[in-house]
Design a protein around this motif. Structure first.
Motif, PDB file in Angstrom:
ATOM      1  N   MET A  44       0.842  -1.197   0.000  1.00  0.00           N
ATOM      2  CA  MET A  44       0.000   0.000   0.000  1.00  0.00           C
ATOM      3  C   MET A  44       0.874   1.241   0.000  1.00  0.00           C
ATOM      4  N   LEU A  45       0.505   2.180  -0.823  1.00  0.00           N
ATOM      5  CA  LEU A  45       1.280   3.416  -0.908  1.00  0.00           C
ATOM      6  C   LEU A  45       1.158   4.178   0.394  1.00  0.00           C
ATOM      7  N   ASN A  46       2.271   4.674   0.900  1.00  0.00           N
ATOM      8  CA  ASN A  46       2.310   5.341   2.185  1.00  0.00           C
ATOM      9  C   ASN A  46       2.746   6.782   2.000  1.00  0.00           C
ATOM     10  N   ASP A  47       1.872   7.723   2.194  1.00  0.00           N
ATOM     11  CA  ASP A  47       2.199   9.128   1.994  1.00  0.00           C
ATOM     12  C   ASP A  47       2.325   9.806   3.349  1.00  0.00           C
ATOM     13  N   PRO A  48       3.535  10.225   3.732  1.00  0.00           N
ATOM     14  CA  PRO A  48       3.720  10.830   5.050  1.00  0.00           C
ATOM     15  C   PRO A  48       2.983  12.131   5.219  1.00  0.00           C
ATOM     16  N   HIS A  49       2.579  12.770   4.106  1.00  0.00           N
ATOM     17  CA  HIS A  49       1.866  14.044   4.217  1.00  0.00           C
ATOM     18  C   HIS A  49       0.383  13.832   4.504  1.00  0.00           C
ATOM     19  N   THR A  50      -0.107  12.589   4.361  1.00  0.00           N
ATOM     20  CA  THR A  50      -1.525  12.323   4.580  1.00  0.00           C
ATOM     21  C   THR A  50      -1.689  11.635   5.924  1.00  0.00           C
ATOM     22  N   ARG A  51      -2.321  12.308   6.856  1.00  0.00           N
ATOM     23  CA  ARG A  51      -2.453  11.787   8.213  1.00  0.00           C
ATOM     24  C   ARG A  51      -3.778  11.060   8.417  1.00  0.00           C
ATOM     25  N   HIS A  52      -4.769  11.332   7.588  1.00  0.00           N
ATOM     26  CA  HIS A  52      -6.065  10.693   7.758  1.00  0.00           C
ATOM     27  C   HIS A  52      -6.110   9.406   6.938  1.00  0.00           C
ATOM     28  N   ALA A  53      -7.096   8.551   7.244  1.00  0.00           N
ATOM     29  CA  ALA A  53      -7.247   7.299   6.516  1.00  0.00           C
ATOM     30  C   ALA A  53      -7.649   7.586   5.079  1.00  0.00           C
ATOM     31  N   PRO A  54      -7.099   6.853   4.115  1.00  0.00           N
ATOM     32  CA  PRO A  54      -7.467   7.074   2.712  1.00  0.00           C
ATOM     33  C   PRO A  54      -8.902   6.678   2.451  1.00  0.00           C
ATOM     34  N   PHE A  55      -9.482   7.248   1.413  1.00  0.00           N
ATOM     35  CA  PHE A  55     -10.861   6.954   1.041  1.00  0.00           C
ATOM     36  C   PHE A  55     -10.994   5.531   0.507  1.00  0.00           C
ATOM     37  N   LEU A  56     -10.129   5.167  -0.434  1.00  0.00           N
ATOM     38  CA  LEU A  56     -10.099   3.812  -0.976  1.00  0.00           C
ATOM     39  C   LEU A  56      -8.720   3.221  -0.724  1.00  0.00           C
ATOM     40  N   THR A  57      -8.690   2.012  -0.206  1.00  0.00           N
ATOM     41  CA  THR A  57      -7.436   1.316   0.026  1.00  0.00           C
ATOM     42  C   THR A  57      -7.483  -0.039  -0.662  1.00  0.00           C
ATOM     43  N   VAL A  58      -6.475  -0.325  -1.459  1.00  0.00           N
ATOM     44  CA  VAL A  58      -6.308  -1.636  -2.086  1.00  0.00           C
ATOM     45  C   VAL A  58      -4.980  -2.183  -1.581  1.00  0.00           C
ATOM     46  N   ASP A  59      -5.013  -3.369  -0.977  1.00  0.00           N
ATOM     47  CA  ASP A  59      -3.835  -3.888  -0.294  1.00  0.00           C
ATOM     48  C   ASP A  59      -3.597  -5.347  -0.667  1.00  0.00           C
ATOM     49  N   GLY A  60      -2.447  -5.622  -1.291  1.00  0.00           N
ATOM     50  CA  GLY A  60      -2.029  -6.988  -1.569  1.00  0.00           C
ATOM     51  C   GLY A  60      -2.938  -7.752  -2.513  1.00  0.00           C
ATOM     52  N   LEU A  61      -3.525  -7.052  -3.488  1.00  0.00           N
ATOM     53  CA  LEU A  61      -4.520  -7.670  -4.362  1.00  0.00           C
ATOM     54  C   LEU A  61      -3.855  -8.574  -5.402  1.00  0.00           C
ATOM     55  N   SER A  62      -4.358  -9.805  -5.525  1.00  0.00           N
ATOM     56  CA  SER A  62      -3.925 -10.749  -6.552  1.00  0.00           C
ATOM     57  C   SER A  62      -5.143 -11.451  -7.119  1.00  0.00           C
ATOM     58  N   LYS A  63      -5.047 -11.859  -8.384  1.00  0.00           N
ATOM     59  CA  LYS A  63      -6.143 -12.576  -9.022  1.00  0.00           C
ATOM     60  C   LYS A  63      -5.582 -13.725  -9.853  1.00  0.00           C
ATOM     61  N   ARG A  64      -6.039 -14.930  -9.503  1.00  0.00           N
ATOM     62  CA  ARG A  64      -5.640 -16.139 -10.218  1.00  0.00           C
ATOM     63  C   ARG A  64      -6.920 -16.877 -10.613  1.00  0.00           C
ATOM     64  N   TYR A  65      -7.047 -17.184 -11.903  1.00  0.00           N
ATOM     65  CA  TYR A  65      -8.245 -17.871 -12.379  1.00  0.00           C
ATOM     66  C   TYR A  65      -8.102 -19.387 -12.320  1.00  0.00           C
ATOM     67  N   ARG A  66      -6.865 -19.897 -12.441  1.00  0.00           N
ATOM     68  CA  ARG A  66      -6.620 -21.332 -12.349  1.00  0.00           C
ATOM     69  C   ARG A  66      -5.354 -21.576 -11.561  1.00  0.00           C
ATOM     70  N   GLN A  67      -5.373 -22.622 -10.749  1.00  0.00           N
ATOM     71  CA  GLN A  67      -4.234 -22.904  -9.890  1.00  0.00           C
ATOM     72  C   GLN A  67      -2.997 -23.322 -10.668  1.00  0.00           C
ATOM     73  N   ASP A  68      -3.202 -23.867 -11.862  1.00  0.00           N
ATOM     74  CA  ASP A  68      -2.063 -24.317 -12.652  1.00  0.00           C
ATOM     75  C   ASP A  68      -1.499 -23.217 -13.550  1.00  0.00           C
ATOM     76  N   GLN A  69      -2.006 -21.989 -13.390  1.00  0.00           N
ATOM     77  CA  GLN A  69      -1.532 -20.864 -14.176  1.00  0.00           C
ATOM     78  C   GLN A  69      -1.127 -19.725 -13.253  1.00  0.00           C
ATOM     79  N   PRO A  70      -0.197 -18.871 -13.695  1.00  0.00           N
ATOM     80  CA  PRO A  70       0.211 -17.744 -12.845  1.00  0.00           C
ATOM     81  C   PRO A  70      -0.920 -16.733 -12.692  1.00  0.00           C
TER      82      PRO A  70
END
Length: 306
Positions: free
Chosen positions: A1-27
């Protein structure tokens, strides 16, 4: 997650560690994607086909689920669709048997079921006026041009007054002149409403015109968020004049260079960095000090990692 030291409040939208795999035998299509968006920001996502741009947007819209990671809006995890998010797809998706005002009213009644008919009508009229379609309220979709249909879709999305607007290449099917008109309408509406927007586009110039920040995804599979490019042009920019600012070409050249060359290098290197927790670089190529008129290779863009 991007960390901005100038922003002290919680972000509006946070996306953290997102991954998507459609099949286990594929990356995975993409992995370890993390970013945040502040309220009122307009953010564009650019990347080659197959890097998972639309999938990321669909996860935020609640229309798909990640294989790993989490997305939150206002501190709440996104687990499904909601009226706090409005979505505009590349296809306008209008109901063909309803008029323009009925298409928009359908969405308004979903958000405000207790409103009387008169209030719904007034609300619909306000948003049709915003997109310049007040005179087409009684027409059905087959009577509209492609640009007008897309503006109805935008009016419908704005009419539910979402906390966030999600747009998946909304102007991709339009000709250049019509696209410019609809882009201008969107800029005006966002200026009036201070809407938070996440938009996917393949058009570099469109991203520079509309966005405060431009997120660059590397090639898939195993796509990563490689860079977040800050648009240093004045926010009150216009299509007719922005190309006169030297910053425009610095930003544009940086984006094109990424799409043509560096996206493949990032993919070959395994993403934005050496590990899943590595944050994307925040770059401001518009602030390069080197003159565009100088001969020889351009200096690397200024990188400010938050």
């Amino acid at each position: 997650m991007l960390n901005d030291p100038h922003t002290r409040h919680a972000p509006f939208l946070t996306v953290d560690g997102l991954s998507k795999r459609y099949r286990q035998d594929q990356p995975p299509v993409f992995e370890h994607v993390g970013f945040r968006i502040e309220r009122g920001e307009f953010v564009c996502v650019i990347g080659h086909s197959g890097c998972g741009k639309s999938t990321i947007l669909n996860i935020i819209a609640g229309l798909d689920a990640p294989s790993e990671g989490v997305a939150t809006i206002n501190g709440r995890e996104i687990t499904g669709p909601g009226l706090d998010r409005g979505v505009v797809f590349q296809n306008h998706s209008l109901l063909p048997w309803l008029t323009v005002e009925q298409n928009v009213a359908f969405a308004v009644r979903s958000k405000y079921p207790s409103w009387p008919r008169r209030r719904v009508s007034e609300h619909v009229a306000r948003f049709l006026e915003m997109v310049g379609l007040a005179g087409a309220a009684r027409r059905k979709p087959h009577e509209l041009s492609g640009g007008m249909k897309q503006r109805v879709g935008i009016a419908r999305a704005f009419s539910i007054e979402p906390q966030m607007l999600l747009m998946d290449e909304p102007f991709g099917a339009l000709d250049a002149l019509t696209r410019g008109v609809v882009q201008d309408e969107l800029l005006k509406i966002c200026a009036q409403t201070h809407q938070t927007v996440l938009m996917i586009t393949h058009d570099v110039d469109e991203a520079i015109l509309l966005a405060d920040k431009i997120m660059l995804l590397s090639n898939g599979p195993r796509a990563r968020l490689a860079e977040i490019v800050v648009n240093t042009l004045p926010r009150e920019r216009a299509r007719e004049t922005m190309h006169h600012d030297p910053q425009f070409y610095r930003i544009r050249n940086h984006l094109v260079d990424f799409l043509v060359r560096r996206s493949k290098l990032v993919q070959a290197a395994g993403g934005a960095g050496e590990g899943p927790e590595t944050e994307p670089a925040v770059v401001r190529p518009g602030l390069e000090s080197r003159s565009l008129d100088e001969d020889g290779p351009r200096d690397a863009p200024i990188r400010i990692v938050a």
